[in-house]
Design a protein around this motif. Structure first.
Motif, PDB file in Angstrom:
ATOM      1  N   ALA A 158       0.608  -1.307  -0.299  1.00 24.71           N
ATOM      2  CA  ALA A 158       0.286   0.445  -0.332  1.00 24.71           C
ATOM      3  C   ALA A 158       0.825   1.241  -0.006  1.00 24.71           C
ATOM      4  CB  ALA A 158      -0.801   0.428   1.152  1.00 24.71           C
ATOM      5  N   TRP A 161       3.132   0.822  -3.306  1.00 24.26           N
ATOM      6  CA  TRP A 161       2.513   1.719  -4.665  1.00 24.26           C
ATOM      7  C   TRP A 161       1.793   2.398  -4.754  1.00 24.26           C
ATOM      8  CZ3 TRP A 161       2.038  -4.090  -6.163  1.00 24.26           C
ATOM      9  CH2 TRP A 161       3.019  -5.191  -6.152  1.00 24.26           C
ATOM     10  N   TRP A 163      -1.364   2.762  -2.951  1.00 17.12           N
ATOM     11  CA  TRP A 163      -2.518   3.117  -3.404  1.00 17.12           C
ATOM     12  C   TRP A 163      -3.637   3.714  -2.620  1.00 17.12           C
ATOM     13  CZ3 TRP A 163      -5.815  -1.110  -5.066  1.00 17.12           C
ATOM     14  CH2 TRP A 163      -5.547  -2.476  -5.377  1.00 17.12           C
ATOM     15  N   ARG A 164      -4.627   4.124  -2.903  1.00 17.58           N
ATOM     16  CA  ARG A 164      -5.978   5.193  -2.685  1.00 17.58           C
ATOM     17  C   ARG A 164      -6.852   4.705  -2.892  1.00 17.58           C
ATOM     18  NH1 ARG A 164      -3.000   8.629  -7.172  1.00 17.58           N
ATOM     19  NH2 ARG A 164      -5.154   8.394  -7.820  1.00 17.58           N
ATOM     20  N   ASP A 167      -8.946   4.511  -6.246  1.00 24.95           N
ATOM     21  CA  ASP A 167      -8.380   3.276  -6.971  1.00 24.95           C
ATOM     22  C   ASP A 167      -9.576   2.506  -8.173  1.00 24.95           C
ATOM     23  OD1 ASP A 167      -5.679   4.361  -7.913  1.00 24.95           O
ATOM     24  OD2 ASP A 167      -5.287   3.137  -5.749  1.00 24.95           O
ATOM     25  N   ASN A 183      -2.430  -9.372  -2.575  1.00 24.60           N
ATOM     26  CA  ASN A 183      -1.630  -7.908  -3.617  1.00 24.60           C
ATOM     27  C   ASN A 183      -3.319  -7.252  -4.478  1.00 24.60           C
ATOM     28  OD1 ASN A 183       0.642  -9.356  -3.132  1.00 24.60           O
ATOM     29  ND2 ASN A 183       1.326  -8.363  -5.380  1.00 24.60           N
ATOM     30  N   CYS A 187      -4.502  -5.669  -0.870  1.00 30.55           N
ATOM     31  CA  CYS A 187      -4.314  -4.347  -0.698  1.00 30.55           C
ATOM     32  C   CYS A 187      -5.430  -2.984  -0.897  1.00 30.55           C
ATOM     33  CB  CYS A 187      -3.412  -3.615  -1.374  1.00 30.55           C
ATOM     34  SG  CYS A 187      -1.985  -4.954  -1.629  1.00 30.55           S
ATOM     35  N   ALA A 188      -6.750  -3.804  -2.157  1.00 30.94           N
ATOM     36  CA  ALA A 188      -8.169  -2.948  -2.201  1.00 30.94           C
ATOM     37  C   ALA A 188      -8.582  -2.425  -1.166  1.00 30.94           C
ATOM     38  CB  ALA A 188      -8.211  -3.472  -3.672  1.00 30.94           C
ATOM     39  N   SER A 191      -7.154  -0.338   1.320  1.00 25.24           N
ATOM     40  CA  SER A 191      -6.999   1.160   1.298  1.00 25.24           C
ATOM     41  C   SER A 191      -8.765   1.597   0.722  1.00 25.24           C
ATOM     42  CB  SER A 191      -6.191   1.280  -0.205  1.00 25.24           C
ATOM     43  OG  SER A 191      -5.390   0.996   0.038  1.00 25.24           O
ATOM     44  N   ALA A 193     -10.690   0.600  -1.892  1.00 26.24           N
ATOM     45  CA  ALA A 193     -10.692   1.124  -3.407  1.00 26.24           C
ATOM     46  C   ALA A 193     -11.668   0.200  -4.077  1.00 26.24           C
ATOM     47  CB  ALA A 193      -9.798   0.672  -3.992  1.00 26.24           C
ATOM     48  N   VAL A 217      -5.840   0.477 -11.777  1.00 28.17           N
ATOM     49  CA  VAL A 217      -4.608  -0.096 -11.630  1.00 28.17           C
ATOM     50  C   VAL A 217      -4.892  -0.786 -11.664  1.00 28.17           C
ATOM     51  CG1 VAL A 217      -3.622  -1.380  -9.416  1.00 28.17           C
ATOM     52  CG2 VAL A 217      -4.037   1.090  -9.147  1.00 28.17           C
TER      53      VAL A 217
END
Ligand code: MLC
Ligand code: AMP
Length: 478
Positions: A158, A161, A163-164, A167, A183, A187-188, A191, A193, A217
């Motif tokens: 996060a 890269w 992550w927002r 995303d 990943n 991560c999503a 974050s 996302a 992404v």
């Protein structure tokens, strides 16, 4: 998250996972690390089952939705699974097995709507996940990661890269491996996302959405980039421009799980203007090395250590390599590294040296970037991004009535990275052809483990000690 033609909010996921947790607890206070398997395609239900298992104090054991019965049986039995959460439409695939093994079965569709109840406090040092991975033993081993490990794997990416919450990422990778689970999905969700979940890699639908600039992404294995290149190259001018612009406009496109040939990297840039970010990882450690988000993304290289990951190379006698240009084994240390192989203390112990995990991969540091050179073991094959054990495939194929003995190797392949090939010694008078062998193997092995080439031989090339020489077996295929 979008799945099954619907869009779901984070509040929906939280509510659904509380229902799953209550259904799993079934009046108990805490699952106390009971293994909770799930057989659910990508989507809200998958995520709710994972979070539900965690919130109830269980260990999530995601199963492959494409695995044949013997592989499912191995995981359920090896992990000592207590309960399986399953989609209604996949129930028949696993219900008889669960009955035989005495595993409780819960339908995800019903669990989602269960009345939420009290939840236990779960410390971050408790195990969160067991993922099955092939190695140099015949049967896949369970890799146990704690909540703290999973959090470390996610937060490292996060941060690196960036992550927002705004995303948007498509999720089409299998959800029984770290690439899809950590990943992409992990991560999503960490974050805030948006995840667009596909039940499999649906090239046409994904390209259509890319053309509409649905994503910021994108993460995939090299085989998928090879397929995307093929699709772009054979498309009409309009579609090709739309797709290329869709890919070109994303803020980040990542490749990993297997070596990305420099030629594929360059071709992708020529077609889309996008420079792929290649990184290196493993089920046991999450991601370890990555090209930079800002800065040079070097084709053929995997960059440098990710945040909070320590990486070193060691030589043949275990000495630590300090300088550049000298190849060695990659060893990794840090909070993201797994706790143990499930029920295999001896194997766990042998995998670490002075607290460093031995990856079995070789690399070299060149002008500040690591480059992967290959694996120490010839018995590990990477095909389509899946890690396969030649020994596991050999053990299964030896049960074929016509096969007296066999040797499995990986052959280089432009699309799959490697394909599985088998040299077989056939018993007196028996017939063996590739199509028949594939049909037989398909009932016992996942599709990516099935041999794509067959050579019938009188014996294998052996060394003076009588040991089969795998490089020479490879040469038999020309
Ligand atoms: C399938 N086929 C293969 C094959 N797999 N042929 C050779 N080798 C293989 N491995 C053939 C099928 O027989 C079929 O042939 C055709 O290809 C399409 O099959 P499919 O099953 O429909 O393929 P598809 O679903 O499109 O899958 C391809 C894929 C998939 C690339 C999308 O393999 C995939 O999702 N790979 C990702 C795996 C992954 O996530 N690995 C990460 C592990 S974690 P026919 O003749 O019938 O058309 C890890 C750590 C890290 O590695 O660093 O990330
Ligand atoms: P798995 O056990 O399925 O997690 O696969 C991990 C293995 O994939 C590693 O040990 C490497 O051999 C391989 N791998 C992952 N990323 C890369 C990469 N970028 N280049 C080469 N090999 C990779």
């Amino acid at each position: 998250m979008a799945s099954g033609g619907k869009t779901h909010s984070y509040a929906d996921l939280l509510r659904a996972s509380a229902g799953v947790a209550a259904a799993l607890l079934d009046g108990e206070e805490d699952l106390r690390e009971m293994r909770v398997a799930s057989l659910i395609p990508a989507g809200l239900e998958y995520a709710a089952a994972q979070w539900g298992a965690w919130r109830a104090g269980g260990i999530a054991v995601p199963l492959s939705v494409a695995a044949p019965e013997p592989e499912l049986r191995h995981v359920l039995a090896d992990a000592g699974v207590g309960v399986t959460v399953v989609s209604r439409r996949l129930k028949d695939r696993i219900a008889p097995l669960c009955r035989r093994l005495g595993v409780r079965l819960v339908l995800i569709e019903e669990a989602l709507d269960a009345e939420p109840g009290p939840l236990p406090r779960v410390s971050s040092e408790r195990p969160a996940l067991i993922l099955y991975t092939s190695g140099t033993t015949s049967k896949p081993k369970g890799v146990v990661t704690t909540h703290a490990n999973v959090e470390a794997q996610i937060t490292s990416l996060a941060e690196a890269w960036e992550w927002r919450a705004d995303d948007r990422i498509p999720l089409f990778l299998p959800l029984h491996h770290v690439h899809g689970i950590v990943n992409v999905l992990g991560c999503a969700l960490w974050s805030g996302a948006f995840v667009d979940a596909f039940e499999s890699f649906d090239l046409d639908r994904i390209l259509e959405r890319v053309g509409k600039r649905a994503y910021t992404v994108f993460m995939a294995v090299p085989t998928i980039y090879v397929r995307l290149i093929g699709a772009l190259e054979s498309a009409g001018a309009d579609e090709r421009r739309r797709w290329a612009e869709g890919f070109g406009s994303m803020r980040l496109m990542v490749s990993g799980s297997a070596a990305l040939p420099a030629s594929v990297h360059e071709r992708w840039t020529t077609l889309t203007g996008q420079r792929l970010l290649e990184r290196y990882g493993m089920t046991e450690i999450g991601m370890a090395l990555s090209n930079p988000l800002h800065g040079e993304r070097r084709p053929g290289a995997v960059g440098q250590a990710l945040p909070r990951v320590e990486v070193r190379l060691t030589g043949e006698s275990g000495e630590v390599i300090e300088g550049e240009d000298e190849p060695g084994e990659i060893q990794v240390r840090g909070p993201a590294v797994f706790r143990e192989y499930w029920n295999q203390p001896g194997v766990t112990q042998a995998s670490f040296v002075d607290g460093w995990f031995r990856t079995g991969d070789m690399a070299v540091l060149e002008s500040g970037y690591y480059r992967i050179l290959g694996r120490l073991s010839v018995d590990i094959i990477k095909s389509g991004g899946y890690k396969l054990s030649a020994l596991e495939i050999e053990d299964t194929l030896r049960q074929h009535p016509a096969i007296e003995d066999c040797a499995v190797v990986g052959l280089d392949d432009a699309t799959w990275g490697e394909i599985v090939a088998v040299a077989a010694v056939v018993g007196g008078g028996a017939e063996l052809d590739l199509a028949g062998l594939q049909a037989w193997a398909g009932e016992r092995l996942s599709g990516y483990k099935i041999p794509r080439r067959l050579e019938v031989v009188a014996d294998f090339p052996r060394n003076a000690m009588g040991k089969v020489m795998k490089p020479a077996v490879r040469a038999l295929f020309g």
